[in-house]
Each structure stands twice: as structure tokens, then as C-alpha cells.
Write a protein that holds these residues in place. Structure first.
Motif, PDB file in Angstrom:
ATOM      1  N   ALA A  34       2.461 -11.519  -4.186  1.00  0.00           N
ATOM      2  CA  ALA A  34       3.571 -10.524  -4.090  1.00  0.00           C
ATOM      3  C   ALA A  34       4.774 -11.256  -3.559  1.00  0.00           C
ATOM      4  CB  ALA A  34       3.248  -9.467  -3.104  1.00  0.00           C
ATOM      5  N   ARG A  35       4.486 -12.372  -2.938  1.00  0.00           N
ATOM      6  CA  ARG A  35       5.599 -13.073  -2.325  1.00  0.00           C
ATOM      7  C   ARG A  35       5.450 -14.474  -2.818  1.00  0.00           C
ATOM      8  NH1 ARG A  35       6.807  -8.381  -2.307  1.00  0.00           N
ATOM      9  NH2 ARG A  35       8.126  -7.468  -0.619  1.00  0.00           N
ATOM     10  N   PRO A  36       5.557 -14.965  -3.777  1.00  0.00           N
ATOM     11  CA  PRO A  36       5.177 -16.520  -4.232  1.00  0.00           C
ATOM     12  C   PRO A  36       6.170 -17.445  -3.892  1.00  0.00           C
ATOM     13  CG  PRO A  36       5.683 -15.230  -6.331  1.00  0.00           C
ATOM     14  CD  PRO A  36       5.409 -14.171  -5.062  1.00  0.00           C
ATOM     15  N   ASP A  37       7.486 -16.877  -3.953  1.00  0.00           N
ATOM     16  CA  ASP A  37       8.734 -18.057  -3.662  1.00  0.00           C
ATOM     17  C   ASP A  37       8.536 -18.376  -2.369  1.00  0.00           C
ATOM     18  OD1 ASP A  37       9.293 -17.786  -6.430  1.00  0.00           O
ATOM     19  OD2 ASP A  37      10.727 -16.434  -5.989  1.00  0.00           O
ATOM     20  N   GLU A  38       8.554 -17.348  -1.424  1.00  0.00           N
ATOM     21  CA  GLU A  38       8.483 -17.451   0.117  1.00  0.00           C
ATOM     22  C   GLU A  38       7.280 -18.579   0.578  1.00  0.00           C
ATOM     23  OE1 GLU A  38      10.792 -13.833  -0.283  1.00  0.00           O
ATOM     24  OE2 GLU A  38       8.928 -14.707  -1.250  1.00  0.00           O
ATOM     25  N   TRP A  39       6.144 -18.089  -0.019  1.00  0.00           N
ATOM     26  CA  TRP A  39       4.850 -18.995   0.262  1.00  0.00           C
ATOM     27  C   TRP A  39       5.083 -20.614  -0.296  1.00  0.00           C
ATOM     28  CZ3 TRP A  39       0.844 -18.809   3.240  1.00  0.00           C
ATOM     29  CH2 TRP A  39      -0.325 -19.725   2.949  1.00  0.00           C
ATOM     30  N   ARG A  40       5.449 -20.739  -1.518  1.00  0.00           N
ATOM     31  CA  ARG A  40       5.711 -21.844  -1.995  1.00  0.00           C
ATOM     32  C   ARG A  40       6.813 -22.739  -1.197  1.00  0.00           C
ATOM     33  NH1 ARG A  40       3.957 -25.229  -5.859  1.00  0.00           N
ATOM     34  NH2 ARG A  40       5.352 -26.811  -6.633  1.00  0.00           N
ATOM     35  N   ALA A  41       7.977 -22.000  -0.690  1.00  0.00           N
ATOM     36  CA  ALA A  41       8.828 -22.952  -0.271  1.00  0.00           C
ATOM     37  C   ALA A  41       8.362 -23.126   1.315  1.00  0.00           C
ATOM     38  CB  ALA A  41       9.905 -21.853   0.072  1.00  0.00           C
ATOM     39  N   TYR A  42       7.464 -22.783   1.943  1.00  0.00           N
ATOM     40  CA  TYR A  42       6.893 -22.932   2.942  1.00  0.00           C
ATOM     41  C   TYR A  42       5.612 -23.765   2.888  1.00  0.00           C
ATOM     42  CZ  TYR A  42       3.151 -22.492   6.551  1.00  0.00           C
ATOM     43  OH  TYR A  42       2.111 -22.736   7.541  1.00  0.00           O
ATOM     44  N   THR A  43       4.869 -23.994   1.923  1.00  0.00           N
ATOM     45  CA  THR A  43       3.592 -24.875   1.965  1.00  0.00           C
ATOM     46  C   THR A  43       3.874 -25.992   1.083  1.00  0.00           C
ATOM     47  OG1 THR A  43       2.803 -23.673  -0.199  1.00  0.00           O
ATOM     48  CG2 THR A  43       2.015 -22.920   1.908  1.00  0.00           C
ATOM     49  N   SER A  85       6.614 -16.509   6.345  1.00  0.00           N
ATOM     50  CA  SER A  85       6.883 -17.409   5.672  1.00  0.00           C
ATOM     51  C   SER A  85       8.134 -18.106   5.587  1.00  0.00           C
ATOM     52  CB  SER A  85       6.355 -17.290   4.102  1.00  0.00           C
ATOM     53  OG  SER A  85       4.890 -16.673   4.131  1.00  0.00           O
ATOM     54  N   ARG A  86       9.041 -17.486   5.414  1.00  0.00           N
ATOM     55  CA  ARG A  86      10.511 -18.026   5.743  1.00  0.00           C
ATOM     56  C   ARG A  86      10.551 -18.638   6.931  1.00  0.00           C
ATOM     57  NH1 ARG A  86      11.747 -13.613   2.300  1.00  0.00           N
ATOM     58  NH2 ARG A  86      12.178 -11.919   4.285  1.00  0.00           N
ATOM     59  N   LEU A  87      10.200 -18.161   7.740  1.00  0.00           N
ATOM     60  CA  LEU A  87      10.251 -18.724   9.538  1.00  0.00           C
ATOM     61  C   LEU A  87       9.641 -19.863   9.262  1.00  0.00           C
ATOM     62  CD1 LEU A  87      10.214 -15.276  11.354  1.00  0.00           C
ATOM     63  CD2 LEU A  87      12.549 -16.761  11.213  1.00  0.00           C
ATOM     64  N   GLU A  88       8.332 -20.116   8.722  1.00  0.00           N
ATOM     65  CA  GLU A  88       7.647 -21.415   8.709  1.00  0.00           C
ATOM     66  C   GLU A  88       8.331 -22.521   7.992  1.00  0.00           C
ATOM     67  OE1 GLU A  88       5.199 -22.594   9.891  1.00  0.00           O
ATOM     68  OE2 GLU A  88       3.499 -21.153  10.533  1.00  0.00           O
ATOM     69  N   ALA A  89       9.047 -21.955   6.994  1.00  0.00           N
ATOM     70  CA  ALA A  89       9.807 -22.936   6.115  1.00  0.00           C
ATOM     71  C   ALA A  89      10.967 -23.447   7.067  1.00  0.00           C
ATOM     72  CB  ALA A  89      10.355 -22.499   4.953  1.00  0.00           C
ATOM     73  N   ALA A  90      11.650 -22.661   7.661  1.00  0.00           N
ATOM     74  CA  ALA A  90      12.698 -22.760   8.802  1.00  0.00           C
ATOM     75  C   ALA A  90      12.332 -23.826   9.652  1.00  0.00           C
ATOM     76  CB  ALA A  90      13.438 -21.408   9.402  1.00  0.00           C
ATOM     77  N   PHE A  91      11.045 -23.841  10.103  1.00  0.00           N
ATOM     78  CA  PHE A  91      10.575 -24.597  11.170  1.00  0.00           C
ATOM     79  C   PHE A  91      10.454 -25.830  10.682  1.00  0.00           C
ATOM     80  CE2 PHE A  91       7.762 -25.676  14.495  1.00  0.00           C
ATOM     81  CZ  PHE A  91       8.168 -24.977  15.728  1.00  0.00           C
ATOM     82  N   TRP A  92       9.796 -25.984   9.587  1.00  0.00           N
ATOM     83  CA  TRP A  92       9.838 -27.481   8.885  1.00  0.00           C
ATOM     84  C   TRP A  92      11.371 -28.224   8.796  1.00  0.00           C
ATOM     85  CZ3 TRP A  92       5.339 -28.445   9.810  1.00  0.00           C
ATOM     86  CH2 TRP A  92       4.071 -27.941   9.068  1.00  0.00           C
ATOM     87  N   GLN A  93      12.285 -26.998   8.229  1.00  0.00           N
ATOM     88  CA  GLN A  93      13.600 -27.713   8.005  1.00  0.00           C
ATOM     89  C   GLN A  93      14.177 -28.088   9.416  1.00  0.00           C
ATOM     90  OE1 GLN A  93      15.024 -28.054   5.063  1.00  0.00           O
ATOM     91  NE2 GLN A  93      16.422 -29.369   6.437  1.00  0.00           N
ATOM     92  N   MET A  94      13.821 -27.417  10.444  1.00  0.00           N
ATOM     93  CA  MET A  94      14.431 -27.847  11.825  1.00  0.00           C
ATOM     94  C   MET A  94      14.023 -29.177  12.272  1.00  0.00           C
ATOM     95  SD  MET A  94      13.058 -26.449  15.665  1.00  0.00           S
ATOM     96  CE  MET A  94      11.167 -26.618  15.015  1.00  0.00           C
ATOM     97  N   GLY A  95      12.610 -29.585  11.706  1.00  0.00           N
ATOM     98  CA  GLY A  95      12.182 -31.027  12.091  1.00  0.00           C
ATOM     99  C   GLY A  95      13.107 -32.059  11.159  1.00  0.00           C
TER     100      GLY A  95
END
Length: 222
Positions: free
Chosen positions: A11-20, A207-217
Motif C-alpha cells: 500500500a505504501r511502497p515508495d515510503e518503504w523503499r525510501a527507508y530501506t 517509514s518516512r521518519l525512519e528515512a529522516a533518521f538515516w538522513q540525519m546521520g
């Protein structure tokens, strides 16, 4: 029958892929992530885990059955006994003590993500909380399993091989698989379309917040 997790990802593939598949994790596998990026991430993740432990304690509190309580306890123990210990051991190599990490101010993505999860649990039910937790607890296992198959990712020459090996290992795999089963058990077989959409929205935001966490690093190393 597809799992709730697979339906949420579909249902939300773009957010999941951007994170993983974020550049941060791709560079973990390649061994090219700047140490400053990993160090900032790891210290913030330690602070993140403190709040996530509270979220799992909330899951125990909101549970209706012993089985649900055991699922929440398993998540809590995985954080306190596995993940936080990994962070402490790694940061000790940089001269950072547990006390020093705990005294570090939270970065904005850390606060945003952890409070989102706790708020999801306070406002919603147990399924809402576990869906909000799932990109983290399940996603790390999914990411590490994929990275472990990258040629050279687990070689001693990769400074991040230990991180990949930890989350691709049997102990963490069981944690992630248990979380998948918990989602299915809580969801049952009668989710309405409206209920599923609310869960998918929670999943996408986490998932978006997870991706933002990676970006923070990554941003910390600029």
C-alpha cells in the motif's frame, strides 16, 4: 494469505523503499559511510531506543492477553538486552560512555520519530502502536538481510560489517519474525478498508521518519 506487513508495504511502497534503500544503508554495505555519520546516528539511535523501550512498555500495558504482553516484553527485551548493548560496545571504542550518550541532546528527527510512535500508542489501540513500531523493528532485519548478501559487506575490511551481521543474525531475525506474527494476530481477518487505510498511513509516516533518521546521520557528516 499475505501478511499485514506485506499488505502495508504494497500500500505504501515508495515510503518503504525510501527507508530501506536509503543512501545511508547502501553506504553501510559498501563500507563508504563517513565515520562521523555513523557515530552521530548511533548516539542518536541510543537515545531513540530509550524512548522505544518506553513504547514497548506501553504495549505491555495496553495488552489484553498474556500472549500480547509476551510480544511486548519480547520487543522490550530485544531493545534493552541486544540493541542497546551493541550501541554501548561500539561507542566505547570512540571513548563514549553510556552516561555520555544518555546526556547527549536529542536531534530533531529523534524527537519527532519517538514521540510520533508513543503518541500513536496513546491515542490508538495496540495494533496502531505495533504498526507504528514495525518499520523499525522489522525494517532493520529486512535491511540487514539484504545488505548481508552484498559482496564484501560482511568482510573484515568493512567497518560496518558488525552492524549488518548483528541485525542479519538469528537472534534479531526471530525478533523481526515475531513482530510480523504479532501484527497478523492483532489484525485478525476483518480489517475494514477504512481501518486498513489508517494503519497504512501510520506505517507510511513511520517509514518516512525512519528515512529522516538515516538522513540525519548523513547530514551530520557534511
Amino acid at each position: 494469505m499475505p501478511t499485514l506487513l506485506s499488505r502495508l508495504i504494497e500500500a505504501r511502497p515508495d515510503e518503504w523503499r525510501a527507508y530501506t534503500h536509503h543512501a545511508f544503508v547502501e553506504r553501510l554495505a559498501a563500507g563508504t559511510l563517513p565515520e562521523a555519520a555513523f557515530r552521530h546516528y548511533l548516539v542518536q539511535d541510543y537515545l531513540f531506543l530509550i524512548q522505544f523501550a518506553r513504547a514497548y512498555a506501553l504495549a505491555v500495558f495496553k495488552s489484553r492477553t498474556i500472549e500480547e504482553m509476551q510480544a511486548g516484553l519480547a520487543g522490550l527485551k530485544a531493545i534493552l538486552d541486544l540493541e542497546m548493548d551493541l550501541h554501548v560496545r561500539t561507542c566505547a571504542g570512540w571513548g563514549l560512555t553510556r552516561e555520555a550518550m544518555a546526556a547527549t541532546p536529542e536531534d530533531i528527527p529523534t524527537t519527532a520519530y519517538t514521540r510520533f510512535v508513543i503518541d500513536a500508542g496513546l491515542q490508538g489501540d495496540l495494533l496502531d502502536l505495533h504498526v507504528a513500531l514495525s518499520p523499525c523493528v522489522i525494517g532493520y532485519g529486512v535491511i540487514a538481510e539484504r545488505l548481508a548478501a552484498v559482496p564484501g559487506a560482511l568482510e573484515a575490511t568493512n567497518p560496518y560489517a558488525f552492524w549488518i551481521a548483528e541485525y542479519a543474525g538469528e537472534a534479531y531475525r526471530e525478533v523481526a519474525e515475531s513482530a510480523v506474527r504479532t501484527l497478523d494476530r492483532l489484525a485478525g481477518s476483518d480489517l475494514s478498508p477504512e481501518r486498513f487505510k489508517r494503519l497504512a498511513d501510520l506505517f507510511a509516516q513511520a517509514s518516512r521518519l525512519e528515512a529522516a533518521f538515516w538522513q540525519m546521520g548523513l547530514d551530520a557528516a557534511r
